[in-house]
Design a protein around this motif. Structure first.
Motif, PDB file in Angstrom:
ATOM      1  N   MET A 111       0.849  -1.183   0.000  1.00 32.88           N
ATOM      2  CA  MET A 111       0.000   0.000   0.000  1.00 32.88           C
ATOM      3  C   MET A 111       0.888   1.238   0.000  1.00 32.88           C
ATOM      4  SD  MET A 111      -3.072   1.131   2.635  1.00 32.88           S
ATOM      5  CE  MET A 111      -4.317   0.076   1.855  1.00 32.88           C
ATOM      6  N   LEU A 112       0.771   2.033  -1.051  1.00 29.47           N
ATOM      7  CA  LEU A 112       1.484   3.301  -1.162  1.00 29.47           C
ATOM      8  C   LEU A 112       0.446   4.416  -1.029  1.00 29.47           C
ATOM      9  CD1 LEU A 112       3.910   2.459  -4.125  1.00 29.47           C
ATOM     10  CD2 LEU A 112       4.380   2.364  -1.666  1.00 29.47           C
ATOM     11  N   HIS A 113       0.489   5.127   0.072  1.00 32.72           N
ATOM     12  CA  HIS A 113      -0.575   6.071   0.402  1.00 32.72           C
ATOM     13  C   HIS A 113      -0.574   7.325  -0.463  1.00 32.72           C
ATOM     14  CE1 HIS A 113      -2.017   4.228   4.287  1.00 32.72           C
ATOM     15  NE2 HIS A 113      -0.955   3.493   3.999  1.00 32.72           N
ATOM     16  N   ASP A 114       0.603   7.733  -0.927  1.00 35.64           N
ATOM     17  CA  ASP A 114       0.676   8.969  -1.718  1.00 35.64           C
ATOM     18  C   ASP A 114       2.039   9.074  -2.378  1.00 35.64           C
ATOM     19  OD1 ASP A 114       2.562  10.280   0.199  1.00 35.64           O
ATOM     20  OD2 ASP A 114       0.814  10.255   1.522  1.00 35.64           O
ATOM     21  N   ALA A 115       2.201  10.123  -3.141  1.00 35.76           N
ATOM     22  CA  ALA A 115       3.492  10.421  -3.766  1.00 35.76           C
ATOM     23  C   ALA A 115       3.948  11.811  -3.320  1.00 35.76           C
ATOM     24  CB  ALA A 115       3.377  10.360  -5.292  1.00 35.76           C
ATOM     25  N   SER A 153      -4.506   9.557  -5.583  1.00 34.45           N
ATOM     26  CA  SER A 153      -3.210   9.001  -5.229  1.00 34.45           C
ATOM     27  C   SER A 153      -2.708   8.052  -6.317  1.00 34.45           C
ATOM     28  CB  SER A 153      -3.320   8.264  -3.891  1.00 34.45           C
ATOM     29  OG  SER A 153      -2.069   7.751  -3.505  1.00 34.45           O
ATOM     30  N   LYS A 154      -3.604   7.256  -6.863  1.00 35.75           N
ATOM     31  CA  LYS A 154      -3.227   6.359  -7.958  1.00 35.75           C
ATOM     32  C   LYS A 154      -2.636   7.143  -9.121  1.00 35.75           C
ATOM     33  CE  LYS A 154      -5.191   3.238 -11.436  1.00 35.75           C
ATOM     34  NZ  LYS A 154      -6.388   2.484 -11.893  1.00 35.75           N
ATOM     35  N   GLN A 155      -3.297   8.222  -9.516  1.00 38.06           N
ATOM     36  CA  GLN A 155      -2.822   9.004 -10.651  1.00 38.06           C
ATOM     37  C   GLN A 155      -1.474   9.657 -10.358  1.00 38.06           C
ATOM     38  OE1 GLN A 155      -4.131   8.744 -13.615  1.00 38.06           O
ATOM     39  NE2 GLN A 155      -5.687   7.399 -12.709  1.00 38.06           N
ATOM     40  N   GLU A 277      -3.203  15.807  -0.774  1.00 45.43           N
ATOM     41  CA  GLU A 277      -3.556  14.832   0.259  1.00 45.43           C
ATOM     42  C   GLU A 277      -3.880  13.520  -0.429  1.00 45.43           C
ATOM     43  OE1 GLU A 277      -3.458  14.348   4.232  1.00 45.43           O
ATOM     44  OE2 GLU A 277      -3.465  16.375   3.366  1.00 45.43           O
ATOM     45  N   GLY A 278      -3.225  12.429   0.024  1.00 44.01           N
ATOM     46  CA  GLY A 278      -3.486  11.131  -0.580  1.00 44.01           C
ATOM     47  C   GLY A 278      -4.892  10.630  -0.313  1.00 44.01           C
ATOM     48  N   PRO A 292     -19.188  19.711  10.255  1.00 45.81           N
ATOM     49  CA  PRO A 292     -18.974  20.097   8.853  1.00 45.81           C
ATOM     50  C   PRO A 292     -17.491  20.320   8.558  1.00 45.81           C
ATOM     51  CG  PRO A 292     -20.731  21.404   9.837  1.00 45.81           C
ATOM     52  CD  PRO A 292     -20.052  20.670  10.968  1.00 45.81           C
ATOM     53  N   ALA A 293     -17.118  20.137   7.313  1.00 51.22           N
ATOM     54  CA  ALA A 293     -15.732  20.321   6.894  1.00 51.22           C
ATOM     55  C   ALA A 293     -15.630  21.457   5.892  1.00 51.22           C
ATOM     56  CB  ALA A 293     -15.179  19.037   6.279  1.00 51.22           C
ATOM     57  N   VAL A 294     -14.613  22.300   6.093  1.00 50.46           N
ATOM     58  CA  VAL A 294     -14.213  23.289   5.100  1.00 50.46           C
ATOM     59  C   VAL A 294     -12.829  22.866   4.641  1.00 50.46           C
ATOM     60  CG1 VAL A 294     -13.805  25.715   4.575  1.00 50.46           C
ATOM     61  CG2 VAL A 294     -15.517  25.087   6.302  1.00 50.46           C
ATOM     62  N   ALA A 295     -12.679  22.588   3.365  1.00 50.50           N
ATOM     63  CA  ALA A 295     -11.435  22.015   2.858  1.00 50.50           C
ATOM     64  C   ALA A 295     -10.953  22.768   1.627  1.00 50.50           C
ATOM     65  CB  ALA A 295     -11.641  20.537   2.516  1.00 50.50           C
ATOM     66  N   ALA A 296      -9.681  22.597   1.323  1.00 59.96           N
ATOM     67  CA  ALA A 296      -9.149  23.087   0.055  1.00 59.96           C
ATOM     68  C   ALA A 296      -9.547  22.099  -1.041  1.00 59.96           C
ATOM     69  CB  ALA A 296      -7.636  23.217   0.135  1.00 59.96           C
ATOM     70  N   PRO A 297      -9.865  22.589  -2.226  1.00 58.80           N
ATOM     71  CA  PRO A 297     -10.262  21.687  -3.327  1.00 58.80           C
ATOM     72  C   PRO A 297      -9.040  21.059  -3.989  1.00 58.80           C
ATOM     73  CG  PRO A 297     -10.344  23.947  -4.082  1.00 58.80           C
ATOM     74  CD  PRO A 297      -9.943  24.007  -2.628  1.00 58.80           C
ATOM     75  N   CYS A 298      -8.232  20.369  -3.202  1.00 59.84           N
ATOM     76  CA  CYS A 298      -6.933  19.882  -3.670  1.00 59.84           C
ATOM     77  C   CYS A 298      -6.757  18.404  -3.321  1.00 59.84           C
ATOM     78  CB  CYS A 298      -5.805  20.679  -3.012  1.00 59.84           C
ATOM     79  SG  CYS A 298      -5.881  22.465  -3.257  1.00 59.84           S
ATOM     80  N   GLY A 299      -5.869  17.743  -4.043  1.00 62.47           N
ATOM     81  CA  GLY A 299      -5.559  16.356  -3.764  1.00 62.47           C
ATOM     82  C   GLY A 299      -6.801  15.493  -3.842  1.00 62.47           C
ATOM     83  N   ALA A 300      -6.901  14.550  -2.903  1.00 61.68           N
ATOM     84  CA  ALA A 300      -8.035  13.622  -2.885  1.00 61.68           C
ATOM     85  C   ALA A 300      -9.237  14.181  -2.135  1.00 61.68           C
ATOM     86  CB  ALA A 300      -7.612  12.304  -2.250  1.00 61.68           C
ATOM     87  N   LEU A 301      -9.142  15.385  -1.590  1.00 62.43           N
ATOM     88  CA  LEU A 301     -10.233  15.913  -0.761  1.00 62.43           C
ATOM     89  C   LEU A 301     -11.552  16.041  -1.517  1.00 62.43           C
ATOM     90  CD1 LEU A 301      -8.208  18.504   1.340  1.00 62.43           C
ATOM     91  CD2 LEU A 301      -8.992  16.231   2.030  1.00 62.43           C
ATOM     92  N   PRO A 302     -11.584  16.584  -2.728  1.00 59.28           N
ATOM     93  CA  PRO A 302     -12.864  16.610  -3.453  1.00 59.28           C
ATOM     94  C   PRO A 302     -13.389  15.215  -3.783  1.00 59.28           C
ATOM     95  CG  PRO A 302     -11.318  18.195  -4.395  1.00 59.28           C
ATOM     96  CD  PRO A 302     -10.540  17.339  -3.448  1.00 59.28           C
ATOM     97  N   GLU A 303     -12.473  14.270  -3.988  1.00 58.71           N
ATOM     98  CA  GLU A 303     -12.875  12.898  -4.300  1.00 58.71           C
ATOM     99  C   GLU A 303     -13.590  12.246  -3.126  1.00 58.71           C
ATOM    100  OE1 GLU A 303     -10.634   8.597  -5.033  1.00 58.71           O
ATOM    101  OE2 GLU A 303      -9.595  10.442  -5.568  1.00 58.71           O
ATOM    102  N   VAL A 304     -13.056  12.407  -1.916  1.00 59.60           N
ATOM    103  CA  VAL A 304     -13.624  11.708  -0.771  1.00 59.60           C
ATOM    104  C   VAL A 304     -14.721  12.511  -0.061  1.00 59.60           C
ATOM    105  CG1 VAL A 304     -11.555  10.332  -0.436  1.00 59.60           C
ATOM    106  CG2 VAL A 304     -11.792  12.467   0.827  1.00 59.60           C
ATOM    107  N   CYS A 305     -14.601  13.829  -0.080  1.00 58.15           N
ATOM    108  CA  CYS A 305     -15.609  14.661   0.600  1.00 58.15           C
ATOM    109  C   CYS A 305     -16.782  15.007  -0.315  1.00 58.15           C
ATOM    110  CB  CYS A 305     -14.980  15.947   1.128  1.00 58.15           C
ATOM    111  SG  CYS A 305     -13.729  15.701   2.409  1.00 58.15           S
TER     112      CYS A 305
END
Length: 363
Positions: A111-115, A153-155, A277-278, A292-305
């Motif tokens: 398992m490779l969590h990120d790059a 993370s895969k990409q 973020e991986g 509630p979460a306020v997040a940056a639209p970066c990395g995997a955050l839009p994918e999971v949130c």
């Protein structure tokens, strides 16, 4: 057919707790539960967790029943993993869950969590960066299969040449471990904070975590406190910005899981401004607890949130002020995102993650 023999790399049980160690522990616990309750799985794969002797005190916290546990070897840390684990796992398939594994293993799932060492090299020391830039691509190409924790993370693993496309399987993390915790509400009293009157964030000064934008933003949110959990103290946080830290910045230091559960459940929101973020465990953990979460639209955050979080520009303190202020000024809006967040985060379970990995190991 004989069951597939799998050795789990247990080095993580001798390390201090991080998000990566958390993932490994929860997956192993869920493996144990699934195998205990499912005879067909038990007949297709047998698991043994092998760890260095220094991990012995921590191993009992896993509470394993179906998975055999063994400590062996003379060394610890990287020496144990690289020199002794390949022989201890001989004749079985090796499962590495924490980014690293023995370079000599030919029959591994890793398992490779990120790059991140490629995407945000400035966040890491030179020795760490050099080691990871060598070992991760080696493992990515040598392992039989690679597990990524998100499509993002895969990409990234493909983009930076860490692993080839055909070897990578995405297995999202779970977050439902937070539901097992009994919240320690004394954490709020200890920090002298009031429910709904503070925002929670991670006290991590790595460049890609981008905490600077929050420290700047809270100069314009004097009626709210920013509670930062983690290792960075006030001096470390002050080093990120030129202006003096305002009094509403509260470094909480490392906190127990039970205290963190209380802080998440009672916060106005969690703020997570990472540039990459991986996966992103903290915002989803908080969302599952109704925060509630306020997040940056970066990395995997839009994918999971997904649409269950609000997003703010990672380079704009004013944008963070506006998003946080909207939740403070509009209780109905906060409740909407609380409900959306709980529903979204409920999809990420360790049972799903563990079953997916077990089926891959047994195939």
């Amino acid at each position: 057919m004989k069951p597939v023999r799998v050795t789990i790399n247990g080095k993580f049980m001798s390390a201090h707790m991080t998000g990566v160690q958390r993932v490994a522990m929860e997956i192993v616990r869920e493996f144990d539960r699934l195998i205990s309750e499912n005879p067909s799985l038990a007949s297709s794969v047998t698991l043994e967790l092998v760890a260095p002797k220094s991990a012995e005190p921590a191993l009992t916290t896993l509470g394993l029943k179906a998975i055999k546990v063994r400590t062996a070897g003379r060394f610890g840390g990287n020496l144990w993993e690289q020199l002794e684990l390949p022989w201890l796992a001989k004749g079985s398939r090796l499962l590495n869950l924490c980014n690293l594994g023995p370079a000599l293993s030919l029959n591994a799932v890793t398992m490779l969590h990120d790059a991140q060492v490629h995407a945000a090299p400035q966040s890491y020391s030179v020795p760490f960066r050099l080691w990871y830039r060598f070992i991760q691509p080696w493992l990515g190409h040598r392992s039989r299969q690679v597990l990524a924790v998100s499509e993002y993370s895969k990409q990234d693993l493909i983009k930076y040449g860490v692993a080839p496309t055909e070897k990578i399987t995405v297995a999202h993390n779970g977050v439902d471990h937070v539901l097992r915790l009994t919240a320690d509400m004394s954490a709020l009293d200890n920090l002298k904070i009031i429910p709904g009157e503070y925002v929670l964030a991670l006290a991590n000064i790595q460049s890609h975590k981008n905490i600077k934008v929050l420290l700047t933003a809270f100069a314009d949110l004097p009626d709210l406190k920013l509670v930062l959990f983690g290792r960075a103290d006030r001096a470390a946080l002050q080093g990120l910005i030129e202006a003096p830290l305002t009094d509403n910045i509260i470094p909480a230091g490392p906190v127990s899981d039970e205290s963190l559960s209380a802080l998440m459940s009672q916060a106005l929101c969690i703020a997570f401004p990472s540039r990459t973020e991986g996966f992103g465990l903290p915002p989803l953990e908080a969302m599952l607890l109704g925060c509630p979460a306020v997040a940056a639209p970066c990395g995997a955050l839009p994918e999971v949130c997904g649409d269950a979080a609000l997003y703010a520009d990672p380079d704009s303190p004013a944008d963070w002020v506006a998003r946080i202020r909207s939740l403070k000024d509009d209780p109905a809006l906060r409740q909407t995102y609380s409900n959306l967040g709980q529903a979204k985060a409920a999809h990420f379970t360790w049972a799903r993650t563990a079953r997916q990995i077990l089926e891959l190991l047994a195939s």
